[in-house]
Design an enzyme around this catalytic site. Structure first.
Site, mmCIF file in Angstrom:
data_model
loop_
_atom_site.group_PDB
_atom_site.id
_atom_site.type_symbol
_atom_site.label_atom_id
_atom_site.label_comp_id
_atom_site.label_asym_id
_atom_site.label_seq_id
_atom_site.Cartn_x
_atom_site.Cartn_y
_atom_site.Cartn_z
ATOM 1 N N LYS A 78 0.852 -1.187 0.000
ATOM 2 C CA LYS A 78 0.000 0.000 0.000
ATOM 3 C C LYS A 78 0.887 1.236 0.000
ATOM 4 O O LYS A 78 1.937 1.264 0.681
ATOM 5 C CB LYS A 78 -0.911 -0.024 1.236
ATOM 6 C CG LYS A 78 -1.977 1.067 1.253
ATOM 7 C CD LYS A 78 -2.913 0.877 2.442
ATOM 8 C CE LYS A 78 -3.997 1.921 2.505
ATOM 9 N NZ LYS A 78 -4.926 1.705 3.639
ATOM 10 N N SER A 153 -9.687 1.633 2.534
ATOM 11 C CA SER A 153 -8.835 2.428 1.668
ATOM 12 C C SER A 153 -7.754 1.617 0.955
ATOM 13 O O SER A 153 -7.097 2.103 0.037
ATOM 14 C CB SER A 153 -8.166 3.523 2.507
ATOM 15 O OG SER A 153 -7.355 2.942 3.525
ATOM 16 N N SER A 177 -10.148 -0.880 6.703
ATOM 17 C CA SER A 177 -9.520 -0.681 5.392
ATOM 18 C C SER A 177 -8.743 -1.864 4.852
ATOM 19 O O SER A 177 -8.262 -1.822 3.720
ATOM 20 C CB SER A 177 -8.609 0.551 5.423
ATOM 21 O OG SER A 177 -9.383 1.724 5.515
#
Length: 488
Positions: A78, A153, A177
């Site tokens: 990420k 996210s 997330s």
């Protein structure tokens, strides 16, 4: 040459490397080719780093050391985890072209184990969003249906694994997330106990809630990755000193005598009836395997979203003060003085969702609002923790849906922040209480995956994995592939 990761798990890839049936260089090149072949459909990656990845792979092949289960295995990260010399932007304009001078601890641990990062995955800007639509760069799509969101996210990391680009990836989870995008993409996503994995080098949103965790296609793979990234880090004051067990040790498929609690609040108003039916069928399967199942109550669940958004926004407003155009990142042009620099840089560098949360947090911490908002939210957090503690006196795990719905259409909810926030109603309490929580695929509704959330006692990820593994092996849902699998 691409690599079909739908037909392999980490153990089989490791065996191929040990047996010299493939090399780390071949695996990395094939993974980069996977991304090149499919990322026009998924938009999962912001950037790739082929030169450094292939260099690390060649060094590993030359040494011939594949003792660790992750050695030579490619992965995605990420884009909010610092990687030395590689762009890390948190999907924000304000950090466009920013290259850190250090590497996050969790990534360092993977590097030390011989795992090889091939790129940085797309995300909601500064992890603020639930659909990966607030990214400055692009909108990631769902691996099962490219007209649907991948969740957020950590949507880029989830789509990359579910879409077969990489065998595993890391995400971060502040209010769901990791688990929500894992649910939307039909893969395994684990948010470990707060403090289990070092946050050093993770770009902070809400420091008392953030936690790094893995995305994989199977439960065993997930446990193997958590084995590697867990452990105390003296650079992170919130890092736990607890000993790290072997998280694969309870993966027997046996759940006889396991006590499962099912909160009635997790099947209440706002939960899609088809999701409820799918999850209840999964719970029935666990019961058929020998677990005992009882309905319980977590009465303060309904206050979780309100408390979370005050606490998270307050911490985010404080953490994001460092992005001001002075030391690094984007700097606005044509400024008259220092105050003008701050205002213009932040106005032009941050997206709407980030600004919304900064303003909410700043207001909640202000002298006139602190007692009415932040203090009350903190009290609600304590009540939620007490709810969980009470249930865990009699039960081993808590099970329910991960998200109230399956993945929704791109553009469908982005202009309705309230609807987006309420989508995390089932995952948020786990972060407020600092508990481990994992999502596994429970089945499908209209060919879109449904998530089964398994919540454990603090630092008892092993029992969460035990439960998820038993269901996964009985259901074999991980064998079902999205259409994009045909690309490999």
């Amino acid at each position: 040459m691409t690599m079909n990761y739908f037909d392999h798990d980490l153990t089989s890839l490791h065996q191929q490397l040990v047996n010299k049936e493939t090399t780390a260089t071949e695996l990395v090149q094939a993974t980069l080719d996977n991304i090149k072949a499919t990322d026009d459909q998924l938009n999962a990656f912001i950037t790739t780093n082929p030169e450094s990845a292939l260099e690390a792979a060649k060094a590993l092949d030359k040494a011939g050391q594949f003792d660790n289960a992750l050695a030579g295995i490619p992965l995605g990260l990420k884009d909010n985890m610092a990687t030395k010399g590689i762009q890390t932007s948190a999907a924000s304009r304000i950090l466009k072209d920013f290259k850190p001078v250090y590497t996050a601890t969790a990534v360092d641990k993977l590097n030390a184990a011989g795992a090889i990062s091939v790129g940085k995955a797309n995300m909601d800007e500064f992890a603020m969003g639930g659909s990966t639509e607030t990214s400055y760069y692009k909108t990631t799509t769902n691996a099962w249906d490219h007209t649907k969101v991948p969740g957020g996210s950590s949507g880029g990391s989830a789509a990359a694994v579910a879409g077969g680009q990489v065998p595993f990836a890391l995400g971060s989870d502040t209010g769901g997330s990791i688990r929500q995008p894992a649910a939307f993409n039909g893969i395994v996503g684990m948010k470990p106990t707060y403090g289990r994995v070092s946050r050093w080098g993770l770009f902070a949103m809400a420091s008392s809630l953030d936690q790094i965790g893995p995305f994989t296609r199977t439960v065993k793979d997930n446990a193997l990755v958590l084995n590697t990234i867990s452990g105390h880090d003296q650079r992170d004051s919130t890092s736990a000193t607890r000993e790290v067990p072997d998280f694969t040790s309870k993966l027997t498929g046996d759940v006889k005598g396991l006590r499962i609690a099912v909160p009635k609040e997790y099947f209440g108003e706002g939960i899609d009836e088809r999701v409820s039916v799918t999850v209840r069928a999964a719970i029935a399967q666990l019961e058929a395997l020998g677990a005992t199942v009882d309905e319980v109550s977590l009465p303060h669940t309904k206050y979780g979203v309100a408390a979370y958004y005050i606490i998270m926004s307050s911490e985010a407003s404080s953490n994001l003060q460092r992005y001001d155009g002075v030391k690094y990142g984007f700097r606005a042009d044509d400024v008259k003085n220092l105050e003008d620099l701050y205002v213009k840089t932040r106005s032009e560098g941050f997206g709407d969702e980030v600004k919304r949360r900064i303003m909410l947090g700043t207001f909640s911490l202000s002298a006139g609002a602190y007692d009415a908002f932040f203090k009350k939210a903190a009290k609600i957090r304590t009540l939620i923790i007490e709810d969980f503690n009470k249930v865990f006196e009699d039960y081993d795990v808590i099970v329910g849906p991960t998200a109230p719905t399956v993945a929704y259409g791109i553009g469908e909810e982005i202009d309705d922040p309230t609807a987006m926030y309420l989508a995390d109603v089932l995952t948020i309490p786990v972060n407020l209480a600092g508990l481990p929580g994992m999502s596994v695929n429970a089945g499908f509704v209209d060919n879109l995956p449904v998530g089964l959330q398994i919540i454990g006692k603090p630092f008892d990820e092993s029992t969460v994995y035990q439960t998820g593994y038993a269901f996964e092996q009985a259901s074999r849902l991980f064998e079902k592939k999205p259409d994009i699998a045909k690309e490999y």
